[in-house]
Design an enzyme around this catalytic site. Structure first.
Site, short mmCIF file in Angstrom:
data_model
loop_
_atom_site.label_atom_id
_atom_site.label_comp_id
_atom_site.label_asym_id
_atom_site.label_seq_id
_atom_site.Cartn_x
_atom_site.Cartn_y
_atom_site.Cartn_z
N LYS A 146 0.86 -1.20 0.00
CA LYS A 146 0.00 0.00 0.00
C LYS A 146 0.89 1.24 0.00
CE LYS A 146 -4.36 1.22 2.28
NZ LYS A 146 -5.12 1.07 3.53
O1 G3P Z 1 -9.19 2.20 4.20
C1 G3P Z 1 -9.04 3.53 4.58
C2 G3P Z 1 -9.66 3.74 5.88
O2 G3P Z 1 -8.95 3.05 6.85
C3 G3P Z 1 -9.93 5.11 6.31
O3 G3P Z 1 -11.09 5.01 7.01
O4 G3P Z 1 -12.78 5.68 8.60
O5 G3P Z 1 -10.36 6.32 8.95
O6 G3P Z 1 -11.72 7.40 7.16
P1 G3P Z 1 -11.50 6.19 7.99
#
Ligand code: G3P
Length: 217
Positions: free
Chosen positions: A87
């Site tokens: 990633k």
């Molecule tokens: O996959 C990306 C993710 O981990 C971000 O999610 O909820 O932190 O915006 P969030």
């Protein structure tokens, strides 16, 4: 549509895997830190443990922000298990590293994507997956799902193989809307995945079936 779980929590990964619908796992440095996984050796061991729990791809994010550092880290990560997807952040060196890895046949996931232009660059660099963050766009009053639609259109126009991995999914409607638009993959928390199970008519219908069965016995 592939379902990935967005966590580094082994119990939640096992629970999703047990449902029989899990296609992979995504992690990021914040999710690792949330589980208290710190230090290079522990992080490496944790990726290995995650790979043992699932059959599909496991995204492991580099920490470096320069090309050489990303290549070094990504090569170590990719060597851990064939399931690992390197990633990389959507910055210039991340795009360069993506091209480097895709030329070598190493799977990549370009993350922190917030625009169609960024997604176009990721596809041109040969990314296996591109991760547009829909929840974080919604957080700033910008339509995250619209970004998924834009990327779908662009990738279909040019038949790019890069898979759209809808990330920063927060709830069940995000999943359903991404499926309608044609995202290839969604990654979200266990709560969003299991939320799809729920319907009050299923619960009341099952209760009635069981009550009627009992009457006959
Ligand atoms: O996959 C990306 C993710 O981990 C971000 O999610 O909820 O932190 O915006 P969030």
């Amino acid at each position: 549509m592939k379902f990935f779980i967005d966590t580094a929590n082994l119990e939640q990964i096992k629970e999703a895997q047990a449902l029989g619908i899990l296609d992979g796992v995504t992690t990021n440095p914040s999710l690792m830190a949330k589980e208290g996984i710190t230090g290079e050796a522990n992080i490496i061991n944790h990726y290995k443990a995650i790979c043992e729990e699932v059959d599909g791809h496991v995204s492991a994010e580099v920490i470096s922000t320069d090309f050489e550092g990303m290549v070094k880290e990504g090569e170590v990560l990719a060597s851990l298990n064939p399931q690992i997807v390197v990633k990389l952040p959507m910055i210039a060196d991340g795009v360069k590293a993506c091209k480097y890895f895709s030329d070598k046949g190493i799977k990549t996931n370009v993350t922190l994507v917030f625009s169609a232009g960024q997604a176009l660059l990721a596809a041109k660099a040969g990314a296996t997956y591109v991760s547009p963050f829909i929840g974080r766009l919604d957080d700033i009053s910008t339509d995250g799902l619209n970004l998924i639609s834009e990327i779908r259109l662009i990738y279909d126009n040019y038949m790019y193989d890069t898979q759209i991995l809808a990330a920063s999914v927060r709830h069940t409607m995000h999943i359903i809307d991404c499926a309608k638009i044609g995202a290839d993959v969604m990654t979200g928390p266990l709560s969003a995945i299991t939320g799809l199970l729920k319907h009050p008519l299923t619960d009341s219908g099952l209760a009635k079936f069981l009550a009627d069965y009992q009457k006959g016995h």
